[in-house]
Design a protein around this motif. Structure first.
Motif, PDB file in Angstrom:
ATOM      1  N   THR A   1       0.835  -1.205   0.000  1.00  0.00           N
ATOM      2  CA  THR A   1       0.000   0.000   0.000  1.00  0.00           C
ATOM      3  C   THR A   1       0.868   1.252   0.000  1.00  0.00           C
ATOM      4  O   THR A   1       0.630   2.212  -0.757  1.00  0.00           O
ATOM      5  CB  THR A   1      -0.913   0.001   1.247  1.00  0.00           C
TER       6      THR A   1
ATOM      7  N   GLU B   1       2.374   1.903  -3.382  1.00  0.00           N
ATOM      8  CA  GLU B   1       1.397   2.471  -4.319  1.00  0.00           C
ATOM      9  C   GLU B   1       1.227   3.969  -4.079  1.00  0.00           C
ATOM     10  O   GLU B   1       1.198   4.775  -5.011  1.00  0.00           O
ATOM     11  CB  GLU B   1       0.043   1.759  -4.161  1.00  0.00           C
ATOM     12  N   LYS B   2       1.123   4.311  -2.801  1.00  0.00           N
ATOM     13  CA  LYS B   2       0.959   5.733  -2.449  1.00  0.00           C
ATOM     14  C   LYS B   2       2.183   6.527  -2.880  1.00  0.00           C
ATOM     15  O   LYS B   2       2.083   7.631  -3.416  1.00  0.00           O
ATOM     16  CB  LYS B   2       0.767   5.874  -0.932  1.00  0.00           C
TER      17      LYS B   2
ATOM     18  N   ARG C   1       4.290   5.843  -5.243  1.00  0.00           N
ATOM     19  CA  ARG C   1       4.344   5.956  -6.706  1.00  0.00           C
ATOM     20  C   ARG C   1       3.411   7.062  -7.204  1.00  0.00           C
ATOM     21  O   ARG C   1       3.783   7.883  -8.051  1.00  0.00           O
ATOM     22  CB  ARG C   1       3.972   4.617  -7.338  1.00  0.00           C
ATOM     23  N   SER C   2       2.237   7.101  -6.606  1.00  0.00           N
ATOM     24  CA  SER C   2       1.249   8.102  -6.996  1.00  0.00           C
ATOM     25  C   SER C   2       1.750   9.516  -6.657  1.00  0.00           C
ATOM     26  O   SER C   2       1.657  10.446  -7.457  1.00  0.00           O
ATOM     27  CB  SER C   2      -0.058   7.777  -6.265  1.00  0.00           C
ATOM     28  N   ALA C   3       2.317   9.650  -5.440  1.00  0.00           N
ATOM     29  CA  ALA C   3       2.826  10.958  -5.015  1.00  0.00           C
ATOM     30  C   ALA C   3       3.996  11.389  -5.880  1.00  0.00           C
ATOM     31  O   ALA C   3       4.132  12.563  -6.256  1.00  0.00           O
ATOM     32  CB  ALA C   3       3.265  10.869  -3.548  1.00  0.00           C
ATOM     33  N   TRP C   4       4.852  10.424  -6.220  1.00  0.00           N
ATOM     34  CA  TRP C   4       6.017  10.739  -7.063  1.00  0.00           C
ATOM     35  C   TRP C   4       5.560  11.259  -8.433  1.00  0.00           C
ATOM     36  O   TRP C   4       6.078  12.258  -8.937  1.00  0.00           O
ATOM     37  CB  TRP C   4       6.856   9.474  -7.242  1.00  0.00           C
ATOM     38  N   ALA C   5       4.540  10.634  -9.026  1.00  0.00           N
ATOM     39  CA  ALA C   5       4.041  11.043 -10.337  1.00  0.00           C
ATOM     40  C   ALA C   5       3.447  12.456 -10.268  1.00  0.00           C
ATOM     41  O   ALA C   5       3.695  13.302 -11.136  1.00  0.00           O
ATOM     42  CB  ALA C   5       2.981  10.050 -10.814  1.00  0.00           C
ATOM     43  N   GLU C   6       2.725  12.679  -9.188  1.00  0.00           N
ATOM     44  CA  GLU C   6       2.083  13.995  -9.019  1.00  0.00           C
ATOM     45  C   GLU C   6       3.133  15.097  -8.899  1.00  0.00           C
ATOM     46  O   GLU C   6       3.054  16.139  -9.548  1.00  0.00           O
ATOM     47  CB  GLU C   6       1.207  13.953  -7.768  1.00  0.00           C
TER      48      GLU C   6
ATOM     49  N   TRP D   1       5.025  15.807 -12.114  1.00  0.00           N
ATOM     50  CA  TRP D   1       4.243  16.602 -13.038  1.00  0.00           C
ATOM     51  C   TRP D   1       4.199  18.070 -12.590  1.00  0.00           C
ATOM     52  O   TRP D   1       4.333  18.986 -13.396  1.00  0.00           O
ATOM     53  CB  TRP D   1       2.822  16.031 -13.137  1.00  0.00           C
TER      54      TRP D   1
END
Lengths: 346, 221
Positions: free
Chosen positions: B91, B94-95, B97-102, B105
């Protein structure tokens, strides 16, 4: 066919001749030592039946075979009581098979000879000399020619190390002790198991005969001796011969602490091997010993003639153990236990 | 007649006993000789096979218990714990990875900081911890003219980095100013400091300090 070897019974006056063969033999164990044989002799009154073997017409002994003659329902049996090893010590270059044949021929019409051997000795020739065999268990022998820290980290199991941490964290201490301190814990253990006990005089005789070769460690908790271990040293090998502890102290792991102390002491002293003694694979005792690492080696009693192999079987003792606990007060009574022990020469 | 019958029975019983005895003896001899033969063979050739190797070799259960540093009975509990840990880590991954992408960007679309003049940057990590904040602030030490304030709202912590060419500004003082405004405290040295405060006030406090540096000290934002 006449034997090419002559057997010479060993009397009490032959101690020096015995020692000359045994003391320098690389495979000799404490159970071959004159000190052990003397202690057994004086405490139990068996008839000594040790043999020195010489080549026919020769004077110099080339082999030594320990044993005591005990009476049975039918005939006598020569056995090695209360120990793991009683194999012949044969000088280098001598025909082991010939020695074994000569010993086998000496049992008489209703007699039998039992020789206790272990896989690590590499002694062969029993079958051809007319011996049968009975497997009796296994020993585990640990190399202690290393630093204790190395032994602990490389040989002890994770479970063993965990139990040692428990012992260290519960204020359990181990110190050198005496037979007098150890014997009460031993007696309690025998009563718990319903097993006839050795008389204290036997332990005292052993300590007297072996001198520095008999060591006792005691485990203490809150000022009380809660366990102990009796060790016999001979020829660079330490036998863990007797171990006992109070059941209500097991949570503090006194037996783990005692074994570790015996091993650590061996690493520091001139001891090359610690031998944990006989146990049967699959039992709790055997699993306990395995936690300290070492190499397992099978044990067998070699019996001549082979149709009397049953005399060396330990099955009867195993079956009796299951009911013995019920009769513990009787079996371990001070007046009864030591006398019974004389007949339980496993 | 009866006597003869009794004698016959007695003889028959004796015969059965003798047969039984000799069969038992024959079996005992055979078994013990086979064993002594095996014993000699092992002693002269291959190594003796300890009984435990065949009958009580450490079971898979025991080996697993050893690996887990536990008793066999504790294995289910240990495995349950390990399973929980794996799920939590999955978990978290996943979090992250999502934060890194955000953030990647956001960084791509944000105006580039003026690296050749004093500047101040606020980085907010919504689920971050002190370890995350420290890692970013240490990275920011390479920015010689920058003040970097990293807030980690996951555990209400912050880290401040001050570039080596910025005279008159200390990381510990800036960290104390941010933490103080968020109801907490901080400590550290002239270039690097950490602290903590109320999670929901940290970002606002950091932005307030950034604005002060822009307005009063001429930092670029």
């Amino acid at each position: 066919m006449p034997s090419e070897y002559e057997l010479r019974p060993v009397g009490r006056a032959d101690a020096d001749d015995w020692r000359a063969v045994v003391d320098d033999h690389p495979a000799a164990t404490v159970f071959h030592s004159w000190a052990w044989l003397t202690a057994v002799d004086s405490s139990f009154g068996y008839d000594p039946a040790h043999l020195l073997v010489a080549e026919a017409g020769g004077a110099e002994p080339v082999a030594a075979v320990p044993g005591f003659s005990v009476a049975g329902a039918v005939g006598r049996t020569v056995v090695n009581p209360f120990c793991e090893y009683g194999f012949p010590l044969v000088a280098e270059g001598v025909d082991t098979g010939g020695v074994l044949r000569a010993v086998a021929a000496d049992v008489g019409p209703l007699g039998a000879r039992v020789l206790k051997d272990a896989g690590w000795t590499g002694l062969a020739g029993y079958n051809a000399a007319g011996y049968g065999a009975v497997r009796t268990g296994e020993v585990i022998r640990l190399d202690t020619t290393r630093a204790f820290e190395e032994v602990r980290e490389q040989s002890f199991s994770a479970e063993g190390r965990r139990c040692l941490r428990t012992a260290a964290g519960s204020d359990l201490t181990v110190r050198p002790g005496s037979v007098g301190e150890y014997y009460p814990r031993y007696l309690e253990t025998m009563r718990r198991l319903g097993s006839p006990q050795f008389p204290e005089s036997f332990f005292l005789d052993l300590a007297a005969e072996l001198g520095d070769g008999c060591t006792v460690f005691c485990a203490e908790h809150e000022g009380e001796v809660v366990g102990g271990v009796l060790l016999l040293d001979f020829g660079g090998v330490r036998m863990v011969w007797s171990n006992a502890s109070r059941r209500d102290a097991w949570e503090h792991r006194p037996n783990h602490a005692l074994y570790a102390a015996a091993i650590e002491d061996a690493c520091q002293e001139d001891i090359d091997v610690v031998d944990f003694g006989r146990s049967r694979p699959g039992t709790g005792v055997h699993d306990f010993k395995r936690q300290f690492g070492g190499d397992p080696s099978p044990l067998a009693s070699l019996v001549a003639p082979p149709h009397r192999a049953g005399r060396a079987s330990l099955e009867g003792y195993g079956a009796a153990a299951s009911v013995a606990e019920r009769f513990s007060p009787l079996l371990t009574n001070p007046a009864v236990g030591p006398r019974l022990k004389r007949f339980i020469h496993e | 007649m009866i006597r003869n019958r009794f004698t016959e029975l007695l003889l028959a019983a004796a015969l059965v006993a003798v047969v039984w005895y000799y069969r038992r003896r024959e079996r005992s001899v055979r078994e013990s000789l086979i064993l002594s033969q095996e014993w000699d063979a092992a002693a002269t050739g291959e190594a003796h096979a300890p009984a435990s190797a065949a009958t009580s070799d450490p079971s898979t259960l025991t080996q697993v218990a050893d690996l887990l540093d536990a008793q066999p009975a504790e294995i289910p509990e240990r495995i349950e714990g390990l399973d929980r840990k794996v799920r939590t880590l999955t978990t978290d991954l996943e979090k992250a990875r999502s934060a890194w992408a955000e953030r990647w960007w956001s960084a791509l679309t944000a105006p580039a900081p003026a690296l050749d003049e004093p500047h101040v940057t606020v980085v907010d990590l919504a689920d971050g911890s002190l370890d995350d904040a420290e890692a970013i602030a240490k990275q920011a030490l390479d920015d010689a003219l920058g003040v970097t304030i990293v807030t980690a709202r996951g555990d209400g912590s912050l880290a401040v980095a001050v570039g080596s060419d910025l005279d008159g500004h200390r990381a510990d003082e800036i960290a104390r100013e941010v933490a103080g405004a968020a109801g907490g405290g901080a400590g550290g040295g002239p270039e690097f400091a950490t602290g903590g405060g109320e999670s929901d006030q940290l970002v606002e406090a950091a932005r307030s300090v950034r604005d002060r540096l822009v307005n009063e000290a001429g930092f670029a934002a």
